[in-house]
Design an enzyme around this catalytic site. Structure first.
Site, short mmCIF file in Angstrom:
data_model
loop_
_atom_site.label_atom_id
_atom_site.label_comp_id
_atom_site.label_asym_id
_atom_site.label_seq_id
_atom_site.Cartn_x
_atom_site.Cartn_y
_atom_site.Cartn_z
N ARG A 1 -36.52 6.66 22.91
CA ARG A 1 -35.54 7.62 23.44
C ARG A 1 -35.71 9.00 22.81
NH1 ARG A 1 -29.88 4.50 24.77
NH2 ARG A 1 -30.89 2.56 25.36
N ASP B 1 -23.67 -6.19 19.80
CA ASP B 1 -24.51 -6.90 20.77
C ASP B 1 -24.15 -8.38 20.89
OD1 ASP B 1 -25.95 -4.59 21.38
OD2 ASP B 1 -27.32 -4.91 19.71
N ARG C 1 -19.73 3.06 28.94
CA ARG C 1 -18.59 3.50 28.12
C ARG C 1 -18.73 4.97 27.71
NH1 ARG C 1 -18.56 4.26 22.82
NH2 ARG C 1 -20.65 3.44 22.64
N ARG C 2 -19.92 5.34 27.23
CA ARG C 2 -20.13 6.74 26.83
C ARG C 2 -20.08 7.65 28.06
NH1 ARG C 2 -24.99 4.63 23.05
NH2 ARG C 2 -23.74 4.18 21.21
C1 DPM Z 1 -24.28 -2.16 23.49
C2 DPM Z 1 -24.27 -0.87 24.06
C3 DPM Z 1 -25.42 -0.22 23.58
C4 DPM Z 1 -26.10 -1.13 22.70
C5 DPM Z 1 -23.22 -0.35 25.01
C6 DPM Z 1 -22.28 0.71 24.41
C7 DPM Z 1 -25.88 1.17 23.93
C8 DPM Z 1 -26.69 1.13 25.20
C9 DPM Z 1 -27.31 2.43 25.57
C10 DPM Z 1 -23.30 -3.24 23.69
N1 DPM Z 1 -25.40 -2.30 22.69
O1 DPM Z 1 -22.35 1.10 23.23
O2 DPM Z 1 -21.40 1.18 25.16
O3 DPM Z 1 -27.07 3.49 24.94
O4 DPM Z 1 -28.09 2.39 26.51
C11 DPM Z 1 -27.15 -0.91 20.40
C12 DPM Z 1 -27.34 0.16 19.47
C13 DPM Z 1 -26.94 -0.32 18.20
C14 DPM Z 1 -26.53 -1.65 18.38
C15 DPM Z 1 -27.88 1.50 19.76
C16 DPM Z 1 -26.81 2.54 20.16
C17 DPM Z 1 -26.97 0.38 16.84
C18 DPM Z 1 -25.61 0.68 16.26
C19 DPM Z 1 -24.79 -0.50 15.76
C20 DPM Z 1 -27.39 -0.92 21.91
N2 DPM Z 1 -26.70 -1.97 19.72
O5 DPM Z 1 -25.68 2.21 20.55
O6 DPM Z 1 -27.15 3.74 20.07
O7 DPM Z 1 -25.24 -1.28 14.90
O8 DPM Z 1 -23.66 -0.60 16.24
#
Ligand code: DPM
Length: 362
Positions: free
Chosen positions: A173, A99, A149-150
């Site tokens: 969620r 983030d 991305r996903r």
């Molecule tokens: C960012 C993304 C997401 C988070 C984009 C990505 C997921 C957004 C979504 C940059 N930050 O991954 O392509 O699914 O709507 C976030 C999570 C974590 C940190 C949750 C997650 C936990 C895992 C970690 C949200 N930021 O990705 O499921 O510490 O890396």
């Protein structure tokens, strides 16, 4: 919101006289768990220091109805926390590295990157699909994710499935998944699910063949004031060499591509026998276009290097001040990321990202 962790028995050798170290965090349960684990690590290395956790809401926590990628603010989860750092209301802040933008605002740096959890994405299935995988779900099953991305990668690999946005923190969620019939499964970071203690809900961990992860995913970062030498010293014990070098390469790749969370950019890194391998990819939003390449670099033997690092080793690489980690290895990792970005740019990555950004904003 603040709560004292441990009372000081003695004073640290130097600095921090009778002073409490204040640690900023977001208020979500995941953020609190992550911050507690960092504070625990710091407390183990500095048993005489006293830590206090200060929880705050950020823009990213308040706007729950819009996809993250559409808000268009890079420092969604970080700005309020950085303001508190700047005003000396807190001394360090814990974030998920993914983030944190690849360029931090002036005056801030990442003083520690902790050992990475599993960086891969995981699929959590609706109870009625327990035991299935993405391949065995019925045709047209709806998968929840708001990560471009996903979605791009999975649309490409699983064209039989459909993808819809889902927002909110992890608790929200999972509730939306279980209590309604809107989604057959959702995709989340394995690291977050594990930290929440939800391992048992992970139905499938996606291999790099199915889905490359986000830059920095699974690693926790400690952000500090760049000039605060005492705090920088204090937190640097948490640096994990392998995680730092992998994440420098990943962040350099992202930065050179001028990516961000509003474009589909993905990576995979491996560090083995002093070789660092970086796979990076960019996608169109629907996954129909993809550029993916892998490059490697040698990271010279750390034992030979230690003496080379002079006292002034506070150089930043993509925002990270990696005290105690050989500078030549950090530079090699950063160059690897830049070289891979250049290779993808030479093959047309800029066009793919520009179109993705425009479509996403539309
Ligand atoms: C960012 C993304 C997401 C988070 C984009 C990505 C997921 C957004 C979504 C940059 N930050 O991954 O392509 O699914 O709507 C976030 C999570 C974590 C940190 C949750 C997650 C936990 C895992 C970690 C949200 N930021 O990705 O499921 O510490 O890396």
């Amino acid at each position: 919101m603040a709560e004292a962790m441990v009372l000081p028995q003695h004073q640290e050798k130097n600095g921090f006289k009778n002073q409490t170290i204040r640690v900023g965090t977001r208020k979500s349960q995941l953020a609190r768990i992550q911050t507690d684990s960092v504070v625990q690590g710091l407390q183990e290395h500095h048993p005489h220091l006293c830590f206090e956790i200060v929880a705050m809401s950020t823009t990213g926590d308040k706007i729950l109805d819009t996809a993250l990628s559409k808000i268009g603010e890079k420092s969604l989860f970080t700005k309020e926390l950085e303001n508190a750092l700047e005003r000396n209301e807190v001394d360090l802040v814990v974030h998920s590295l993914k983030d944190l933008p690849t360029s931090l605002p002036a005056g801030f740096t990442i003083g520690a990157v902790c050992k990475r959890e599993n960086p891969h994405d995981a699929v959590v299935f609706h109870p009625k699909h327990a035991g299935k995988t993405l391949s065995s779900l019925p045709e047209k099953s709806v998968i929840g994710t708001s990560s471009l991305r996903r979605a791009a990668q999975l649309k490409r690999g699983f064209p039989r499935l459909e993808f819809k946005d889902i927002r909110g923190n992890l608790n929200t969620r999972l509730k939306k998944l279980d209590e309604k019939e809107d989604f057959s499964a959702i995709v989340l970071a394995t690291a977050g699910l594990r930290r929440m203690g939800w391992d048992s809900r992970i139905g499938q961990i996606l291999s790099p063949m199915d889905c490359l992860y986000a830059v920095g995913q699974g690693a926790l970062a400690v952000e500090v004031r760049a000039k605060d030498q005492e705090i920088l010293d204090m937190v640097s014990v948490l640096h994990d060499r392998e995680t730092v070098l992998r994440c420098i390469a990943e962040r350099a790749f992202m930065k050179h591509l001028e990516g961000g969370c509003s474009v589909p950019v993905a990576v995979n890194t491996v560090l083995k026998d002093f070789q660092l391998y970086l796979t990076g990819a960019v996608y169109s939003l629907d996954g129909s276009e993809c550029l993916q390449e892998t490059m490697q670099t040698s990271l010279s033997c750390p034992e030979e290097e230690e003496s080379e690092d002079g006292p002034s080793d506070d150089v930043q690489h993509v925002g990270i001040t990696a005290r105690g980690i050989p500078r030549s290895a950090q530079e090699a990792a950063e160059k690897l990321g830049i070289r891979l970005a250049e290779l993808l740019l030479s093959k047309g990555a800029k066009h793919i990202l520009t179109v993705a950004r425009q479509l996403n904003e539309a």
